[in-house]
Design an enzyme around this catalytic site. Sequence first.
Site, mmCIF file in Angstrom:
data_model
loop_
_atom_site.group_PDB
_atom_site.id
_atom_site.type_symbol
_atom_site.label_atom_id
_atom_site.label_comp_id
_atom_site.label_asym_id
_atom_site.label_seq_id
_atom_site.Cartn_x
_atom_site.Cartn_y
_atom_site.Cartn_z
ATOM 1 N N GLY A 13 27.768 56.995 -16.407
ATOM 2 C CA GLY A 13 29.094 57.459 -16.828
ATOM 3 C C GLY A 13 28.949 58.538 -17.888
ATOM 4 N N ASP A 38 25.363 45.197 -9.670
ATOM 5 C CA ASP A 38 26.817 45.348 -9.573
ATOM 6 C C ASP A 38 27.453 44.496 -10.672
ATOM 7 O OD1 ASP A 38 29.461 45.462 -9.000
ATOM 8 O OD2 ASP A 38 29.307 44.655 -6.968
ATOM 9 N N ALA A 62 32.763 50.508 -17.590
ATOM 10 C CA ALA A 62 34.170 50.101 -17.668
ATOM 11 C C ALA A 62 34.894 50.556 -16.413
ATOM 12 C CB ALA A 62 34.835 50.734 -18.899
ATOM 13 N N THR A 64 37.704 52.701 -15.675
ATOM 14 C CA THR A 64 38.374 53.715 -16.511
ATOM 15 C C THR A 64 39.491 54.484 -15.787
ATOM 16 O OG1 THR A 64 36.596 55.258 -15.967
ATOM 17 C CG2 THR A 64 36.403 54.101 -18.060
ATOM 18 N N TYR A 101 32.646 49.531 -26.210
ATOM 19 C CA TYR A 101 33.553 50.657 -26.480
ATOM 20 C C TYR A 101 34.988 50.271 -26.149
ATOM 21 C CZ TYR A 101 29.238 52.996 -27.165
ATOM 22 O OH TYR A 101 28.005 53.309 -27.665
ATOM 23 N N ASP A 104 41.807 53.924 -27.407
ATOM 24 C CA ASP A 104 43.047 54.175 -28.155
ATOM 25 C C ASP A 104 44.261 53.653 -27.372
ATOM 26 O OD1 ASP A 104 42.665 55.997 -26.128
ATOM 27 O OD2 ASP A 104 43.304 57.757 -27.280
ATOM 28 N N TYR A 127 45.304 49.096 -18.027
ATOM 29 C CA TYR A 127 43.989 49.484 -18.552
ATOM 30 C C TYR A 127 43.892 49.082 -20.029
ATOM 31 C CZ TYR A 127 40.454 52.621 -20.561
ATOM 32 O OH TYR A 127 39.389 53.143 -21.272
HETATM 33 N N1 NAP Z 1 37.029 58.324 -20.786
HETATM 34 C C1 NAP Z 1 37.809 58.223 -21.847
HETATM 35 O O1 NAP Z 1 38.624 59.118 -22.145
HETATM 36 C C2 NAP Z 1 37.730 57.008 -22.734
HETATM 37 C C3 NAP Z 1 38.649 56.899 -23.790
HETATM 38 C C4 NAP Z 1 38.569 55.788 -24.630
HETATM 39 C C5 NAP Z 1 37.612 54.814 -24.418
HETATM 40 N N2 NAP Z 1 36.742 54.941 -23.378
HETATM 41 C C6 NAP Z 1 35.767 53.867 -23.166
HETATM 42 O O2 NAP Z 1 34.456 54.394 -23.311
HETATM 43 C C7 NAP Z 1 33.569 53.706 -22.439
HETATM 44 C C8 NAP Z 1 32.831 54.718 -21.565
HETATM 45 O O3 NAP Z 1 33.789 55.474 -20.837
HETATM 46 P P1 NAP Z 1 33.352 56.679 -19.856
HETATM 47 O O4 NAP Z 1 34.446 57.682 -19.900
HETATM 48 O O5 NAP Z 1 31.955 57.051 -20.161
HETATM 49 O O6 NAP Z 1 33.413 55.917 -18.463
HETATM 50 P P2 NAP Z 1 32.980 56.468 -17.021
HETATM 51 O O7 NAP Z 1 32.482 57.853 -17.098
HETATM 52 O O8 NAP Z 1 34.095 56.121 -16.083
HETATM 53 O O9 NAP Z 1 31.715 55.543 -16.675
HETATM 54 C C9 NAP Z 1 31.873 54.180 -16.380
HETATM 55 C C10 NAP Z 1 30.533 53.635 -15.969
HETATM 56 O O10 NAP Z 1 30.738 52.276 -15.535
HETATM 57 C C11 NAP Z 1 29.987 52.101 -14.343
HETATM 58 N N3 NAP Z 1 30.552 51.065 -13.500
HETATM 59 C C12 NAP Z 1 31.839 50.917 -13.122
HETATM 60 N N4 NAP Z 1 31.934 49.861 -12.285
HETATM 61 C C13 NAP Z 1 30.677 49.356 -12.139
HETATM 62 C C14 NAP Z 1 30.117 48.285 -11.416
HETATM 63 N N5 NAP Z 1 30.865 47.473 -10.661
HETATM 64 N N6 NAP Z 1 28.793 48.053 -11.489
HETATM 65 C C15 NAP Z 1 27.995 48.866 -12.227
HETATM 66 N N7 NAP Z 1 28.462 49.897 -12.949
HETATM 67 C C16 NAP Z 1 29.789 50.131 -12.906
HETATM 68 C C17 NAP Z 1 30.084 53.428 -13.633
HETATM 69 O O11 NAP Z 1 29.070 53.458 -12.658
HETATM 70 P P3 NAP Z 1 29.028 54.620 -11.530
HETATM 71 O O12 NAP Z 1 28.544 55.836 -12.250
HETATM 72 O O13 NAP Z 1 28.071 54.094 -10.534
HETATM 73 O O14 NAP Z 1 30.441 54.742 -11.021
HETATM 74 C C18 NAP Z 1 29.876 54.392 -14.788
HETATM 75 O O15 NAP Z 1 28.496 54.544 -15.039
HETATM 76 C C19 NAP Z 1 34.428 52.712 -21.666
HETATM 77 O O16 NAP Z 1 34.393 51.471 -22.308
HETATM 78 C C20 NAP Z 1 35.822 53.289 -21.768
HETATM 79 O O17 NAP Z 1 36.828 52.305 -21.644
HETATM 80 C C21 NAP Z 1 36.771 56.022 -22.550
#
Ligand code: NAP
Length: 299
Positions: A13, A38, A62, A64, A101, A104, A127
């Site tokens: 991610g 998984d 997560a 997301t 993590y 907001d 979410y």
């Molecule tokens: N994005 C934002 O704007 C944001 C804002 C606030 C907080 N956060 C938090 O920050 C953290 C990281 O967010 P991010 O934006 O980096 O998320 P992201 O890019 O969507 O990455 C999520 C990761 O989770 C993995 N995943 C999802 N389902 C899975 C499963 N069943 N088995 C194994 N892996 C799985 C995905 O794997 P694949 O690569 O294989 O899909 C990916 O590597 C999260 O806790 C999120 O809630 C994010």
Amino acid sequence: MVRRRILLLGSRGQLGHALARSLAPLGEITAPTREQCDLYDPGAVLRLLERTRPDCIVNAAAYTAVDAAEHHPALAMQLNASLPALLAEAAGRTGAWLVHYSSDYVYSGRQATPYTETDATEPLNTYGRSKLAGDQAVAGYSRHLILRTGWVFHRFGANFLRTILRRARQQTRLQVVDDQLGAPNSAEFIAAVTAHVLRDLWRDLGAPGLYHVASQGHTSWYGYACHLLTEAGRHGLALRCSADTIQPISSQVLSRLASRPAYAVLDTARLCDTFDLVMPPWQLGVSQVVQDILRLEAS
Ligand SMILES: NC(=O)c1ccc[n+]([C@@H]2O[C@H](COP(=O)([O-])OP(=O)(O)OC[C@H]3O[C@@H](n4cnc5c(N)ncnc54)[C@H](OP(=O)(O)O)[C@@H]3O)[C@@H](O)[C@H]2O)c1
């Protein structure tokens, strides 16, 4: 010298990708992909923990997809709430550190001043509710670090910055929401903060718990898009749409499935004071990623 074993979940991610780099000097990282484990399968997760015996679990995985979560609440809850609960329980048995993590989106956005860690949570969407349940499960365990952030971007992955850049290369006009405020945060910045804080915690400096991490300043999605296109143009990216031709719109016009907080500005004083950190202005991360993207495209 202690050689710590770090288990990094979600390494493909946005944040996981950046953490794989920032945590490398802190220990030996195991970063299983979705194909290798998984995370919807609790048995597979327990077997992974048994096999790797981590000193520290960093959970960047997560569900997301904020709008899709409205249609798939059970999937969002399983990954964002049940998985962290399982990790906290397992960490409790072995004494491992657990880094998690938060978002907001646990806040309603009805406040007019930056949110502190002690302000009331009131998620507006599925979410946000699933993320809050995950935070609560992790917070019940003593050796935890929860970093709450928002508006994450990276040079790879699905995010607002990349979407706007792609559209601005294809379209002459763009409409962007102007009534939601927050701070854009580069994944590299959050990953760097994570490494710094973990290192302090392992040397008994600072304290475990929940911390807001966010760049300095705030803007709307519209302000963010304008700055991004100005910056991209300045660095020579060929665009069909410029900051002048972006039209600000209200979130009602966009009418997305999940409601978003209108005000998602996070107070980071607790993090800065506890770990002696300074938050960079949000514009810096945007500029760095624009340059990274251009470098990648040129290579
Ligand atoms: N994005 C934002 O704007 C944001 C804002 C606030 C907080 N956060 C938090 O920050 C953290 C990281 O967010 P991010 O934006 O980096 O998320 P992201 O890019 O969507 O990455 C999520 C990761 O989770 C993995 N995943 C999802 N389902 C899975 C499963 N069943 N088995 C194994 N892996 C799985 C995905 O794997 P694949 O690569 O294989 O899909 C990916 O590597 C999260 O806790 C999120 O809630 C994010």
